[in-house]
Write an enzyme that holds these catalytic residues in place. Structure first.
Site, PDB file in Angstrom:
ATOM      1  CG  ASP A   1      -0.168  -0.071   2.389  1.00 15.97           C
ATOM      2  OD1 ASP A   1       0.935  -0.933   2.269  1.00 15.97           O
ATOM      3  OD2 ASP A   1      -1.091  -0.437   3.570  1.00 15.97           O
TER       4      ASP A   1
ATOM      5  CG  ASP B   1      -2.287  -7.485 -13.204  1.00 16.41           C
ATOM      6  OD1 ASP B   1      -1.783  -7.704 -13.795  1.00 16.41           O
ATOM      7  OD2 ASP B   1      -2.972  -7.629 -12.849  1.00 16.41           O
TER       8      ASP B   1
HETATM    9  C1  IPM Z   1      -1.159  -8.645 -16.702  1.00 17.86           C
HETATM   10  C2  IPM Z   1      -2.980  -9.202 -17.329  1.00 17.86           C
HETATM   11  C3  IPM Z   1      -3.355 -10.334 -16.880  1.00 17.86           C
HETATM   12  C4  IPM Z   1      -2.624 -10.394 -15.455  1.00 17.86           C
HETATM   13  C5  IPM Z   1      -4.716 -10.708 -17.281  1.00 17.86           C
HETATM   14  C6  IPM Z   1      -4.856 -10.290 -18.862  1.00 17.86           C
HETATM   15  C7  IPM Z   1      -4.842 -12.522 -16.829  1.00 17.86           C
HETATM   16  O1  IPM Z   1      -3.390  -7.741 -16.694  1.00 17.86           O
HETATM   17  O2  IPM Z   1      -0.388  -9.337 -17.749  1.00 17.86           O
HETATM   18  O3  IPM Z   1      -0.611  -7.611 -16.553  1.00 17.86           O
HETATM   19  O4  IPM Z   1      -3.011 -10.102 -14.760  1.00 17.86           O
HETATM   20  O5  IPM Z   1      -1.226 -10.754 -15.619  1.00 17.86           O
HETATM   21 MG    MG Z   2      -2.280  -6.580 -15.866  1.00 19.24          MG
END
Ligand code: IPM
Ligand code: MG
Length: 401
Positions: free
Chosen positions: A260, A284
């Site tokens: 965070d 992500d």
């Molecule tokens: C990424 C995307 C993917 C993930 C999705 C599309 C599955 O957001 O490559 O960052 O969550 O890894």
């Molecule tokens: Mg992503």
């Protein structure tokens, strides 16, 4: 194993300096006979994927002709496009072709039609996870580089973003994305529930941590590990393992940050970071956030590497169905992913450098897609942007021969 180590080591020599300007252009010789040949699996996928892949393919072909490299492309379906064709989002043939190739270049995955499906195996996005798992590409490198040409494209203040050059290393084949048990059910009070499991084995953390330390060592020697160790056991374990591995890298300064706080620090003062290592889910989220430091998610490439076997290279943007088929997409993230493919996947650093320089030259000449457009520049679509990058590549050839 020795070979793998060497391969990864050579990768990191190249990851250390993603600034194309730092590499002087080697003299160009246009080869009439090709010395090397590589099999590349192209996975255009959904939405803007086919548009950006077609541009990147042309760029690879041209740089190949300059450098004496032949690319044999094998285009395979994945995601919603594959669902439409065969009812599965990652057909067996696609995974086999990917595994057998030298490198994989992916466009984007995700279609509204299939995203709404509740069943996991019918979701387009799941195919990407299966592909990553199938190729065992556990280390995802997401460079975040603010190009001087685009310093005004960011929504953040110029003084905050100018000079940002950081590398996010995201663990890619573990965590809550892959952990079991997962699913839907009913709790002890009869409430309907959905659940996933965040879990990490020591070896999964150790191997990605080593890559992060190696990368940091070749960059500024600073590594920040991001977790939620104040609350989550999986994060406490993550931190424990990262600290254990740090003993092998006494020259790297290791710090830890809660996710965070990291989300806040990334926009407050991104220049405090150099190399970041984090788990799958935090990586992500933080990499999307970090992309906006650069102005557009349409600029960010990525490389996903395994201990051996082909790497997977993809822009970090998604399929953008709202602009798909309208020639509005920014192909630069995919072109830069092709450069990462050459550098990290095939060890073709010179060819990669040429592509990066061509991208910079195109931006210098004022060409912009709408996501990075600012007044006084030339607004172009996806195809035209690709043509201009080809022109920059070619112009440099003629200028140097
Ligand atoms: C990424 C995307 C993917 C993930 C999705 C599309 C599955 O957001 O490559 O960052 O969550 O890894
Ligand atoms: Mg992503």
């Amino acid at each position: 194993m020795q070979l793998h180590t060497l391969r990864l080591r050579s990768c990191f020599v190249t990851t250390t300096s993603s600034l194309p300007q730092r590499h002087p252009t080697p003299p160009i010789i246009r080869c009439s006979s090709t010395a090397k040949s590589y099999n590349i699996t192209l996975l255009p996928g959904d939405g803007i994927g086919p548009e950006v892949i077609s541009v990147a393919k042309n760029v690879l072909n041209l740089v190949g002709s300059i450098q004496g490299i032949e690319f044999k492309f094998n285009e395979m379906p994945i995601g919603g496009a594959a669902m439409d064709l065969s009812g599965v989002s990652l057909p067996e043939e696609t995974l086999t072709a990917a595994k057998q190739s030298d490198a994989v270049l992916l466009g984007a995955i995700g279609r509204y039609k299939w995203d709404k499906m509740e069943r996991h195996d019918l979701k387009a996005d799941t195919s990407l996870l299966h592909l990553r798992g199938g190729l065992k590409v556990f280390a995802n490198l997401r460079p975040v580089l603010v190009l001087p040409q685009l310093v005004d494209s960011s929504t953040l203040k110029k003084e905050v973003v100018e000079g940002v050059d950081l590398m996010i290393i995201r663990e890619l084949t573990g965590d809550i994305y892959f952990g079991k048990p997962k699913g839907y059910g009913t709790d002890e009070n009869g409430n309907e529930i959905g659940f996933n499991t965040e879990v990490y084995a020591a070896y999964e953390i150790d191997r990605v941590a080593r890559i992060a330390f190696e990368t940091a060592r070749k960059r500024s020697g600073k590594l920040c590990s991001i977790d939620k160790a104040n609350v989550l056991e999986a994060s406490m374990f993550w931190r424990k393992r990262v600290i254990a591995i740090s003993v092998e890298y006494p020259d790297v300064e290791l710090s830890h940050m809660f996710v965070d706080n990291a989300a806040m620090q990334l926009v407050r003062n991104p220049k405090q970071f150099d190399t970041i290592v984090t788990n799958n889910i935090f990586g992500d989220i933080l990499s999307d956030e970090a992309s906006m430091i650069t102005g557009s998610i349409g600029m960010l490439p990525s490389a996903s590497l395994a201990a051996s076997g082909p790497g997977l290279f993809e822009p970090i943007h998604g399929s953008a169905p709202d602009i798909a088929g309208q020639d509005k997409a920014n192909p630069l993230a995919t072109i830069l992913s092709a450069a990462m493919l050459l550098k990290h996947g095939l060890g073709e650093k010179k060819a990669a450098d040429r592509i990066e320089l061509a991208v910079l030259n195109t931006l210098d000449r004022g060409f912009r897609t709408s996501d990075i457009y600012s007044l006084g520049n030339k607004l172009v679509g996806c195809k035209e942007m690709g043509e201009q990058v080809l022109k920059s590549l070619d112009a440099k050839t003629h200028a140097s021969v």
